[in-house]
Scaffold this active site. Structure first.
Site, PDB file in Angstrom:
ATOM      1  N   HIS A  77       0.829  -1.224   0.000  1.00 23.34           N
ATOM      2  CA  HIS A  77       0.000   0.000   0.000  1.00 23.34           C
ATOM      3  C   HIS A  77       0.860   1.271   0.000  1.00 23.34           C
ATOM      4  O   HIS A  77       0.531   2.253   0.667  1.00 23.34           O
ATOM      5  CB  HIS A  77      -0.942   0.028   1.211  1.00 23.34           C
ATOM      6  CG  HIS A  77      -1.972  -1.063   1.218  1.00 23.34           C
ATOM      7  ND1 HIS A  77      -3.248  -0.888   0.754  1.00 23.34           N
ATOM      8  CD2 HIS A  77      -1.915  -2.348   1.627  1.00 23.34           C
ATOM      9  CE1 HIS A  77      -3.930  -2.004   0.894  1.00 23.34           C
ATOM     10  NE2 HIS A  77      -3.139  -2.922   1.411  1.00 23.34           N
ATOM     11  N   ASN A 150     -10.311  -2.721   2.560  1.00 28.62           N
ATOM     12  CA  ASN A 150     -10.014  -2.575   1.134  1.00 28.62           C
ATOM     13  C   ASN A 150     -11.294  -2.208   0.386  1.00 28.62           C
ATOM     14  O   ASN A 150     -12.370  -2.141   0.977  1.00 28.62           O
ATOM     15  CB  ASN A 150      -9.472  -3.895   0.564  1.00 28.62           C
ATOM     16  CG  ASN A 150      -7.987  -4.084   0.857  1.00 28.62           C
ATOM     17  OD1 ASN A 150      -7.263  -3.130   1.085  1.00 28.62           O
ATOM     18  ND2 ASN A 150      -7.545  -5.331   0.841  1.00 28.62           N
ATOM     19  N   ARG A 205     -14.286  -3.901 -11.412  1.00 27.41           N
ATOM     20  CA  ARG A 205     -13.922  -3.149 -10.202  1.00 27.41           C
ATOM     21  C   ARG A 205     -12.433  -3.208  -9.872  1.00 27.41           C
ATOM     22  O   ARG A 205     -11.983  -2.596  -8.910  1.00 27.41           O
ATOM     23  CB  ARG A 205     -14.746  -3.635  -9.011  1.00 27.41           C
ATOM     24  CG  ARG A 205     -16.202  -3.258  -9.194  1.00 27.41           C
ATOM     25  CD  ARG A 205     -17.034  -3.468  -7.959  1.00 27.41           C
ATOM     26  NE  ARG A 205     -18.420  -3.132  -8.271  1.00 27.41           N
ATOM     27  CZ  ARG A 205     -19.384  -3.010  -7.382  1.00 27.41           C
ATOM     28  NH1 ARG A 205     -19.122  -3.202  -6.112  1.00 27.41           N
ATOM     29  NH2 ARG A 205     -20.614  -2.697  -7.749  1.00 27.41           N
ATOM     30  N   LYS A 308     -28.333 -11.122   0.776  1.00 29.63           N
ATOM     31  CA  LYS A 308     -29.757 -11.487   0.726  1.00 29.63           C
ATOM     32  C   LYS A 308     -30.192 -12.133   2.059  1.00 29.63           C
ATOM     33  O   LYS A 308     -31.330 -11.985   2.467  1.00 29.63           O
ATOM     34  CB  LYS A 308     -30.097 -12.357  -0.488  1.00 29.63           C
ATOM     35  CG  LYS A 308     -29.494 -13.733  -0.504  1.00 29.63           C
ATOM     36  CD  LYS A 308     -30.023 -14.489  -1.728  1.00 29.63           C
ATOM     37  CE  LYS A 308     -29.430 -15.841  -1.996  1.00 29.63           C
ATOM     38  NZ  LYS A 308     -28.694 -16.580  -1.006  1.00 29.63           N
TER      39      LYS A 308
HETATM   40  C1  HEM Z   1      -2.052 -11.261   7.460  1.00 29.62           C
HETATM   41  C2  HEM Z   1      -2.475 -10.384   6.579  1.00 29.62           C
HETATM   42  C3  HEM Z   1      -1.928  -8.977   6.467  1.00 29.62           C
HETATM   43  C4  HEM Z   1      -0.756  -8.443   6.909  1.00 29.62           C
HETATM   44  C5  HEM Z   1       0.361  -9.151   7.666  1.00 29.62           C
HETATM   45  C6  HEM Z   1      -0.748  -7.059   6.521  1.00 29.62           C
HETATM   46  C7  HEM Z   1       0.281  -6.175   6.762  1.00 29.62           C
HETATM   47  C8  HEM Z   1       0.326  -4.865   6.369  1.00 29.62           C
HETATM   48  C9  HEM Z   1       1.412  -3.965   6.579  1.00 29.62           C
HETATM   49  C10 HEM Z   1       2.725  -4.352   7.256  1.00 29.62           C
HETATM   50  C11 HEM Z   1       1.071  -2.769   6.070  1.00 29.62           C
HETATM   51  C12 HEM Z   1       1.907  -1.495   6.052  1.00 29.62           C
HETATM   52  C13 HEM Z   1       1.475  -0.617   7.199  1.00 29.62           C
HETATM   53  C14 HEM Z   1       2.273   0.651   7.329  1.00 29.62           C
HETATM   54  O1  HEM Z   1       3.429   0.700   6.922  1.00 29.62           O
HETATM   55  O2  HEM Z   1       1.703   1.633   7.862  1.00 29.62           O
HETATM   56  C15 HEM Z   1      -0.249  -2.890   5.550  1.00 29.62           C
HETATM   57  C16 HEM Z   1      -0.973  -1.865   5.007  1.00 29.62           C
HETATM   58  C17 HEM Z   1      -2.307  -1.968   4.704  1.00 29.62           C
HETATM   59  N1  HEM Z   1      -3.080  -3.101   4.758  1.00 29.62           N
HETATM   60 FE1  HEM Z   1      -2.520  -4.902   5.336  1.00 29.62          FE
HETATM   61  N2  HEM Z   1      -1.896  -6.761   5.880  1.00 29.62           N
HETATM   62  C18 HEM Z   1      -2.652  -7.914   5.824  1.00 29.62           C
HETATM   63  C19 HEM Z   1      -3.902  -8.054   5.276  1.00 29.62           C
HETATM   64  C20 HEM Z   1      -4.702  -7.008   4.923  1.00 29.62           C
HETATM   65  C21 HEM Z   1      -6.098  -7.120   4.604  1.00 29.62           C
HETATM   66  C22 HEM Z   1      -6.903  -8.419   4.617  1.00 29.62           C
HETATM   67  C23 HEM Z   1      -6.529  -5.855   4.345  1.00 29.62           C
HETATM   68  C24 HEM Z   1      -7.905  -5.389   4.002  1.00 29.62           C
HETATM   69  C25 HEM Z   1      -8.992  -5.964   4.459  1.00 29.62           C
HETATM   70  C26 HEM Z   1      -5.400  -4.956   4.476  1.00 29.62           C
HETATM   71  C27 HEM Z   1      -5.443  -3.605   4.289  1.00 29.62           C
HETATM   72  C28 HEM Z   1      -4.361  -2.764   4.392  1.00 29.62           C
HETATM   73  C29 HEM Z   1      -4.418  -1.351   4.091  1.00 29.62           C
HETATM   74  C30 HEM Z   1      -5.626  -0.553   3.640  1.00 29.62           C
HETATM   75  C31 HEM Z   1      -3.131  -0.850   4.296  1.00 29.62           C
HETATM   76  C32 HEM Z   1      -2.676   0.580   4.073  1.00 29.62           C
HETATM   77  C33 HEM Z   1      -3.004   1.441   5.278  1.00 29.62           C
HETATM   78  C34 HEM Z   1      -2.588   2.861   5.002  1.00 29.62           C
HETATM   79  O3  HEM Z   1      -3.271   3.507   4.184  1.00 29.62           O
HETATM   80  O4  HEM Z   1      -1.598   3.313   5.579  1.00 29.62           O
HETATM   81  N3  HEM Z   1      -4.311  -5.687   4.827  1.00 29.62           N
HETATM   82  N4  HEM Z   1      -0.684  -4.176   5.730  1.00 29.62           N
END
Ligand code: HEM
Length: 508
Positions: A77, A150, A205, A308
């Protein structure tokens, strides 16, 4: 009109500054210590052609600031933008939760939101086929609540170890340093739980038209707790009031070259024009008993909860009405953490969610430093605890004791929070079973056959084939075999397009 080739709202930023009061009092240049400097444009040298003197601190100050000016990008991200606004509760849901932001109609809670692509780097085009992050930080009276979701109701993997490989397979090949479609489709076809979101992503999408025209989802199931300690499971949905709008695959590709920052620009310009984007927030709820009777695991983030049977219940509206005034301070340093819960909302046994509860704070301490939660954009209104010190510490909590228990008026826990501790019992044999054994094909099939129309089915097949055709034969064969298990028609369509692309003269 916006766009890179014309002067849009964003292009006016310096002109607006020049017209502002601040410009009127132009001010003098200082170094970072606030000392006035004599010359900003040339260094102190020996004669006209001699070397620069080390005593030229004004130059040294600038140079060494500049060499430290880039902060680490997020591990996923990395590319995105955000804005500020508020959430207004329109429907009291206290029957499910004591979370105060959702229980009094008319209550407004300030918030920050960030939208992002997932896989590609900070400088990459933001119209690529990829899910979009949809993260919201609520600044509540009970501290920070981060809902980090997301633009898709599901996720690819259901176990953290598979997640790590999934992300690596989509990142650059460490030898060629190129995106590698073999590693991408090889992993997906070997882990068929990924297909539900892969099909979603290869539908219309997968390339939303900027960040304003997409829905947002918690994706995971969370737990709501009410004043009687009763538990209800819940998924959150943000539905865009701008209408869903997507880019065609061709337009998204074109924008990669023409305006790689299209989505950032669109959000900034809309807010600048006073067209404040908004989303209505809904919940889908499910009792523990209903969850036990579902034909799938509610805590498997690769599954949807059918609307539904579990209709959306309105909660409120999120509006974004302020652009950041300092992108790095307010958006790049914005740190979301799914473990930031407020009383009345808690985690479920979802394995992906459990891993996320650790991963975010860990990476943020590396990315931003140990005291990143004291940065203004991340700081809660109120914080009292026994943690102190560390790099760039600001808040020393006015000299309160640093240990607990103590006899010097240090803070105590609020007994009402302990009373909300959900009444649960988890007891089973410890196992390590590959979740691939669960059903991987039923919901992706429904998405392809029942949610997509004919045109969307064809687009999805085209989009899959667009990258699959670049793969080695055995990866293509296995992927088509898996797609056929989801739906015969999908397998046939993709096979036809890939075969034509690989061998344009073939009769298929
Ligand atoms: C085990 C699964 C996951 C792990 C280990 C993980 C880990 C991470 C990490 C390390 C970051 C970077 C955070 C930062 O540097 O601030 C991140 C960002 C992000 N993750 Fe995940 N993630 C996982 C699953 C998911 C899922 C399932 C979603 C959505 C439902 C998600 C949504 C996001 C979003 C939106 C960001 C960006 C947040 C921002 O805008 O700063 N992640 N994730």
């Amino acid at each position: 009109m916006s766009g890179p080739l014309v002067r849009d709202e964003a292009a006016q930023q310096l002109t607006e500054y020049a017209a502002s009061k601040e410009y009127g009092s132009r001010g003098i240049i200082t170094n970072t210590g606030g000392n006035p400097i004599a010359n900003h444009d040339s260094s102190v040298t020996i004669g006209l052609r001699g070397p620069t003197l080390i005593e030229d601190y004004a130059m040294f100050d600038q140079l060494t600031h500049w060499t430290h000016e880039r902060i680490s990008e997020r591990v996923v991200h990395a590319k995105g933008s955000g804005a500020f606004g508020y959430f207004e509760c329109t429907n009291d849901i206290s029957q499910y939760t004591v979370a105060r932001i959702f229980t009094s109609v008319g209550k407004k809670t300030p918030l920050a939101a960030r939208f992002s692509t997932v896989i590609y780097e900070r400088g990459s085009p933001d119209t690529r086929r990829d899910p979009r992050g949809f993260a919201v930080k609520y600044y509540t009276e009970d501290g920070i609540y981060d809902m980090v979701g997301n633009n898709t109701p599901i996720f690819f993997t259901r176990d953290v170890t598979a997640f790590i490989s999934f992300i690596r397979s989509q990142k650059r090949n460490p030898v060629t340093y190129l995106p590698d479609w073999d590693q991408y489709w090889d992993f997906i076809s070997l882990r068929p739980e990924c297909f539900h979101q892969t099909i979603y992503e290869h539908g219309d999408r997968g390339t939303p038209d900027g960040f304003r025209h997409m829905h947002g989802f918690s994706s995971h199931t969370y737990m709501l707790i009410n004043a009687d300690r009763q538990i209800t499971y819940c998924k959150f949905h943000y539905r865009t009031n701008q209408g869903v709008r997507n880019l065609t695959a061709q337009r998204a590709l074109q924008l990669e070259g023409q305006d790689p920052d299209y989505s950032i620009r669109d959000l900034y310009n809309a807010i600048h024009r006073g067209e404040y984007p908004s989303w209505n927030l809904y919940i889908q709820v499910c009792t523990p008993q209903q969850a036990a009777e579902l034909p799938f695991n509610l805590f498997d983030v690769s599954k949807v909860l059918p609307q539904k049977d579990f209709p959306l219940i309105p909660v409120g509206r999120m509006t974004l009405n302020r652009n950041p005034s300092n992108y790095i301070a307010e958006i790049e340093q914005l740190a979301f953490n799914p473990a930031h819960f407020i009383p009345g909302i808690a985690a479920t046994p979802d394995r992906m969610l459990q891993a996320r509860l650790i991963a975010y704070a860990d990476t943020q301490r590396h990315r931003l430093g140990v005291n990143y939660l004291q940065l203004p954009v991340n700081a809660p209104h109120y914080v009292k605890n026994y943690m102190r010190d560390g790099g760039q510490v600001i808040n020393n909590q006015n000299g309160a004791p640093v240990y607990h228990p103590n006899s010097f008026n240090g803070p105590e826990v609020d007994p009402r929070i302990a009373q909300l501790f959900p009444d649960r019992r988890l007891c089973d044999k410890i196992v390590q079973i590959d979740s691939i054994v669960e059903d991987n094909y039923q919901q992706p099939g429904v998405l392809y056959r029942e949610v997509f129309n004919e045109q969307q089915r064809q687009t999805c097949a085209n989009n899959i084939a667009f990258t699959l055709r670049r793969c080695t034969e055995r990866v293509i064969e296995r992927t088509i075999m898996e797609l056929t298990k989801i739906d015969d028609d999908l397998g046939r369509r993709v096979s036809r397009i890939v075969n034509q692309a690989v061998n344009p003269t073939a009769q298929v």
